[in-house]
Motif scaffolding. Structure first.
Motif, PDB file in Angstrom:
ATOM      1  N   ARG A 213      31.926   3.099  50.984  1.00 16.72           N
ATOM      2  CA  ARG A 213      30.466   2.923  50.932  1.00 16.72           C
ATOM      3  C   ARG A 213      29.851   3.118  52.313  1.00 16.72           C
ATOM      4  O   ARG A 213      28.769   3.720  52.442  1.00 16.72           O
ATOM      5  N   ALA A 214      30.545   2.653  53.374  1.00 16.91           N
ATOM      6  CA  ALA A 214      30.026   2.819  54.734  1.00 16.91           C
ATOM      7  C   ALA A 214      29.994   4.289  55.139  1.00 16.91           C
ATOM      8  O   ALA A 214      29.173   4.690  55.983  1.00 16.91           O
ATOM      9  N   LEU A 215      30.852   5.107  54.538  1.00 15.85           N
ATOM     10  CA  LEU A 215      30.869   6.540  54.841  1.00 15.85           C
ATOM     11  C   LEU A 215      29.879   7.317  53.981  1.00 15.85           C
ATOM     12  O   LEU A 215      29.878   8.550  53.999  1.00 15.85           O
ATOM     13  N   GLY A 216      29.044   6.604  53.237  1.00 14.09           N
ATOM     14  CA  GLY A 216      27.963   7.245  52.497  1.00 14.09           C
ATOM     15  C   GLY A 216      28.233   7.513  51.034  1.00 14.09           C
ATOM     16  O   GLY A 216      27.410   8.149  50.365  1.00 14.09           O
ATOM     17  N   ALA A 217      29.366   7.060  50.516  1.00 14.87           N
ATOM     18  CA  ALA A 217      29.681   7.304  49.109  1.00 14.87           C
ATOM     19  C   ALA A 217      28.898   6.355  48.205  1.00 14.87           C
ATOM     20  O   ALA A 217      28.785   5.159  48.500  1.00 14.87           O
ATOM     21  N   ARG A 218      28.357   6.881  47.130  1.00 13.79           N
ATOM     22  CA  ARG A 218      27.685   6.034  46.147  1.00 13.79           C
ATOM     23  C   ARG A 218      28.729   5.170  45.436  1.00 13.79           C
ATOM     24  O   ARG A 218      29.917   5.497  45.440  1.00 13.79           O
ATOM     25  N   PRO A 219      28.301   4.049  44.811  1.00 10.80           N
ATOM     26  CA  PRO A 219      29.282   3.197  44.117  1.00 10.80           C
ATOM     27  C   PRO A 219      30.131   3.949  43.097  1.00 10.80           C
ATOM     28  O   PRO A 219      31.332   3.714  42.989  1.00 10.80           O
ATOM     29  N   SER A 220      29.509   4.873  42.340  1.00 13.32           N
ATOM     30  CA  SER A 220      30.283   5.622  41.343  1.00 13.32           C
ATOM     31  C   SER A 220      31.315   6.523  42.006  1.00 13.32           C
ATOM     32  O   SER A 220      32.444   6.652  41.519  1.00 13.32           O
ATOM     33  N   VAL A 221      30.939   7.139  43.131  1.00 16.04           N
ATOM     34  CA  VAL A 221      31.877   8.010  43.837  1.00 16.04           C
ATOM     35  C   VAL A 221      33.013   7.187  44.444  1.00 16.04           C
ATOM     36  O   VAL A 221      34.185   7.574  44.390  1.00 16.04           O
ATOM     37  N   ALA A 222      32.671   6.042  45.043  1.00 15.28           N
ATOM     38  CA  ALA A 222      33.706   5.175  45.616  1.00 15.28           C
ATOM     39  C   ALA A 222      34.660   4.674  44.534  1.00 15.28           C
ATOM     40  O   ALA A 222      35.873   4.558  44.760  1.00 15.28           O
ATOM     41  N   PHE A 223      34.128   4.395  43.349  1.00 15.55           N
ATOM     42  CA  PHE A 223      34.983   3.969  42.242  1.00 15.55           C
ATOM     43  C   PHE A 223      35.962   5.077  41.846  1.00 15.55           C
ATOM     44  O   PHE A 223      37.162   4.840  41.674  1.00 15.55           O
ATOM     45  N   LEU A 224      35.458   6.309  41.711  1.00 10.78           N
ATOM     46  CA  LEU A 224      36.298   7.422  41.266  1.00 10.78           C
ATOM     47  C   LEU A 224      37.325   7.838  42.310  1.00 10.78           C
ATOM     48  O   LEU A 224      38.421   8.282  41.962  1.00 10.78           O
ATOM     49  N   THR A 225      36.982   7.716  43.595  1.00 15.75           N
ATOM     50  CA  THR A 225      37.864   8.223  44.648  1.00 15.75           C
ATOM     51  C   THR A 225      38.751   7.160  45.275  1.00 15.75           C
ATOM     52  O   THR A 225      39.744   7.505  45.926  1.00 15.75           O
ATOM     53  N   VAL A 226      38.403   5.867  45.116  1.00 13.41           N
ATOM     54  CA  VAL A 226      39.170   4.807  45.766  1.00 13.41           C
ATOM     55  C   VAL A 226      39.768   3.836  44.738  1.00 13.41           C
ATOM     56  O   VAL A 226      40.985   3.710  44.609  1.00 13.41           O
ATOM     57  N   SER A 227      38.906   3.158  44.007  1.00 15.61           N
ATOM     58  CA  SER A 227      39.392   2.100  43.117  1.00 15.61           C
ATOM     59  C   SER A 227      40.224   2.648  41.960  1.00 15.61           C
ATOM     60  O   SER A 227      41.275   2.092  41.617  1.00 15.61           O
ATOM     61  N   LEU A 228      39.759   3.726  41.342  1.00 16.18           N
ATOM     62  CA  LEU A 228      40.463   4.274  40.183  1.00 16.18           C
ATOM     63  C   LEU A 228      41.854   4.790  40.544  1.00 16.18           C
ATOM     64  O   LEU A 228      42.821   4.483  39.837  1.00 16.18           O
ATOM     65  N   PRO A 229      42.012   5.568  41.638  1.00 19.14           N
ATOM     66  CA  PRO A 229      43.383   5.998  41.990  1.00 19.14           C
ATOM     67  C   PRO A 229      44.321   4.840  42.302  1.00 19.14           C
ATOM     68  O   PRO A 229      45.509   4.893  41.955  1.00 19.14           O
ATOM     69  N   LEU A 230      43.827   3.778  42.952  1.00 19.47           N
ATOM     70  CA  LEU A 230      44.693   2.643  43.253  1.00 19.47           C
ATOM     71  C   LEU A 230      45.137   1.919  41.980  1.00 19.47           C
ATOM     72  O   LEU A 230      46.216   1.323  41.931  1.00 19.47           O
ATOM     73  N   ALA A 231      44.313   1.968  40.946  1.00 16.76           N
ATOM     74  CA  ALA A 231      44.645   1.298  39.680  1.00 16.76           C
ATOM     75  C   ALA A 231      45.399   2.207  38.719  1.00 16.76           C
ATOM     76  O   ALA A 231      45.686   1.796  37.595  1.00 16.76           O
ATOM     77  N   ARG A 232      45.731   3.400  39.146  1.00 19.70           N
ATOM     78  CA  ARG A 232      46.337   4.367  38.245  1.00 19.70           C
ATOM     79  C   ARG A 232      47.617   3.885  37.558  1.00 19.70           C
ATOM     80  O   ARG A 232      47.777   4.060  36.344  1.00 19.70           O
ATOM     81  N   PRO A 233      48.580   3.253  38.263  1.00 18.58           N
ATOM     82  CA  PRO A 233      49.793   2.812  37.549  1.00 18.58           C
ATOM     83  C   PRO A 233      49.496   1.837  36.419  1.00 18.58           C
ATOM     84  O   PRO A 233      50.074   1.946  35.334  1.00 18.58           O
ATOM     85  N   ALA A 234      48.594   0.872  36.663  1.00 14.53           N
ATOM     86  CA  ALA A 234      48.260  -0.097  35.619  1.00 14.53           C
ATOM     87  C   ALA A 234      47.548   0.577  34.453  1.00 14.53           C
ATOM     88  O   ALA A 234      47.839   0.296  33.282  1.00 14.53           O
ATOM     89  N   ILE A 235      46.627   1.478  34.758  1.00  9.58           N
ATOM     90  CA  ILE A 235      45.895   2.168  33.695  1.00  9.58           C
ATOM     91  C   ILE A 235      46.832   3.047  32.885  1.00  9.58           C
ATOM     92  O   ILE A 235      46.766   3.086  31.646  1.00  9.58           O
ATOM     93  N   ALA A 236      47.731   3.767  33.575  1.00 12.11           N
ATOM     94  CA  ALA A 236      48.688   4.622  32.867  1.00 12.11           C
ATOM     95  C   ALA A 236      49.582   3.802  31.956  1.00 12.11           C
ATOM     96  O   ALA A 236      49.900   4.224  30.828  1.00 12.11           O
ATOM     97  N   ALA A 237      49.987   2.612  32.412  1.00 14.78           N
ATOM     98  CA  ALA A 237      50.815   1.743  31.573  1.00 14.78           C
ATOM     99  C   ALA A 237      50.051   1.313  30.325  1.00 14.78           C
ATOM    100  O   ALA A 237      50.603   1.295  29.217  1.00 14.78           O
TER     101      ALA A 237
END
Length: 518
Positions: free
Chosen positions: A151-175
């Protein structure tokens, strides 16, 4: 698995050759398309709901945290019965449309609920909680530092979710998605009732309608390969990627406070799965049940309840005992043999109930016939079918199918037992069984009760293996609901369906309590 493979190879190929030229391609296409639709649907609903209740704040968010788990109590085939009564041609929705608009039966178009799309919708509504629970847990464990940096680098909440939070949660989501997919290919009641031809319905048709066990085994082998291929593809796609957040637990992400239209949209997005997956089906089933001629207190219905309770309780106890044996063996003697035993024990969850039924019925039927022939020839005594068609073979099928769930609950509690406790027990002269009885089991009691409850409810809902393997004149609530619905007696099917849902709410309430404690 070995029995299915041998029966498929050694049996005749007339049926499978005929199916290959007629409906086998349709089985594969429908099964594949169903997997794709359910994967997309459970991912979108589960991840979206988990993000909203975890990372945002709006009126009612605490309620939705718990309510979003409720559809997990419903078997998909029960939802199919409920929505057929609502959306089919004589249902309340189309009847109201014709009355208000003055239309005739052919004056309008309405989506057909008894279709592949309708089956996918039913499965999404009951299976998205798998993705929701795992994704929510992953989002809660993530540190807010990386999100704040984005967010400090200018990413909107939706972009930060898609590029940061979602990839980190990928193993749990895939399971979670993989669990939903495994349940999808194992489903029989929904696709059979909606007339969707898949491998699961093909196995049942070959076994009972055509009477070709070799053909059923060949279709079961195809379905088994389908299930194992999905697990392999997910593991290969993951590759050697590592998922590590070095700042995990250092700083929680400040939630986004939603107001006005955004809060209303969040309400709609979180409320729709709860309404469609729990509230509407319960209302429809209760309404159908009140108009039913089924007497739940009759001797016949009490017999269905008794049979269901006998199977579920016996299977739950034996499955949890097996999980204790495997889990404790791996703890006391860690190594390749114990790890292999546990891995094999977990494979059953990837095998659909129809495949397990075929894999057990074929060899044990051969054993019973061979034993009976030998006893007739030697002693002129007929032993009949000692194993095939017995309660114990059906219970063993349940153990194979649900041992992975019991192992997961047991190992989750076993992590609370520190290794020093085992060392202290040995230093005081206690052997492994005394350590298990006096130290492990008292600490693991909540986890063991959870495992018992999960297996109990899964057995109550299980349909394909029960249909194929149940003893003669030994019907359960699930079988009775399926039989009545197949005869288009939805009012009657609502009564056993409501009982199954009521029992299924028990573990869901337990899960909701854990969710509420954060």
């Amino acid at each position: 698995m070995l029995a299915v493979g041998l029966a498929a190879i050694t049996g005749g190929f007339d049926t499978i050759t005929h199916l290959a030229s007629t409906v086998l391609g349709r089985y594969a296409f429908n099964t594949g398309l169903l997997i794709v639709l359910v994967s997309i649907g459970t991912f979108a609903v589960g991840v979206g709901a988990a993000w909203l209740v975890t990372m945002t704040r709006f009126p009612g968010v605490r309620f939705f945290e718990i309510a979003l788990v409720l559809p997990l109590a419903f078997p998909a085939y029960v939802l199919a019965y409920a929505y057929t009564s609502i959306l089919d041609h004589p249902g309340i929705v189309q009847t109201t449309l014709r009355t208000v608009m003055g239309w005739g039966p052919r004056d309008y178009w309405f989506p057909e609920i008894r279709s592949l799309g309708g089956a996918a919708l039913m499965l999404v509504l009951v299976l998205y909680p798998y993705v929701y629970l795992l994704a929510r847990a992953s989002f809660l464990q993530q540190s807010g530092s990386t999100f704040i940096a984005a967010r400090a680098l200018g990413a909107r909440p939706s972009v930060a979710f898609l590029t940061v939070s979602l990839p980190l949660a990928r193993p749990a989501i895939a399971a979670g998605v993989l669990l939903a997919v495994m349940e999808t290919i194992a489903d029989f009641g929904t696709v059979a009732y909606f007339g969707v031809q898949t491998f699961a319905t093909g196995i049942y048709t070959s076994w009972f309608s055509i009477g070709d066990r070799a053909g059923a085994a060949q279709l079961a082998l195809c379905l088994l390969m389908f299930a194992l291929l999905l697990a392999m593809l997910e593991r290969m796609q993951r590759g050697r990627a590592k998922y590590h957040d070095p700042s995990r637990g250092q700083k929680h992400q400040p939630p986004l406070h939603l107001t006005g239209g955004r809060a209303g949209l969040a309400w709609i997005l979180c409320g729709a799965p709860v309404l469609l997956g729990a509230v509407f089906p319960i209302v429809a089933l209760v309404n159908l049940g009140l108009d039913s001629d089924q007497n739940f207190l009759s001797t016949r219905y009490l017999g269905f309840v008794r049979n269901s309770l006998i199977l579920a309780s016996t299977a739950a106890v034996l499955t949890v005992l097996a999980a204790i044996g495997l889990g404790f063996f791996q703890r006391m003697q860690p190594g390749r043999s114990s790890a292999t035993a546990t891995y094999i024990g977990r494979l059953g969850y990837a095998v659909p109930g129809g495949v397990i039924a075929v894999g057990l019925m074929v060899p044990f039927a051969a054993f019973d016939n061979a034993l009976d022939a030998w006893m007739r020839a030697t002693f002129d005594i007929s032993t009949g079918l000692l194993v095939t068609g017995s309660i114990w073979l059906l219970v063993f099928a349940y153990m194979v199918r649900f041992l992975a769930a019991a192992l997961g609950a047991y190992e989750g509690g076993q992590s609370l037992v520190h290794a020093n406790m085992d060392a202290a027990s040995r230093s005081l002269g206690k052997g492994p069984f005394a350590t298990l009885r006096r130290i492990h089991l008292p600490i693991l009691t909540p986890s063991l009760l959870t495992a018992l409850l999960i297996v109990f409810v899964d057995v109550m809902k299980e349909l394909p293996a029960t249909l194929i393997m149940r003893p003669f004149n030994f019907d359960t609530l699930a079988v009775q609901a399926y039989r009545l619905a197949s005869d288009e007696r939805l009012e009657g099917a609502a009564v056993p369906s409501l009982v199954i849902v009521a029992v299924g709410l028990l573990p869901v309430i337990l899960i909701c309590r854990q969710v509420g404690r954060r």
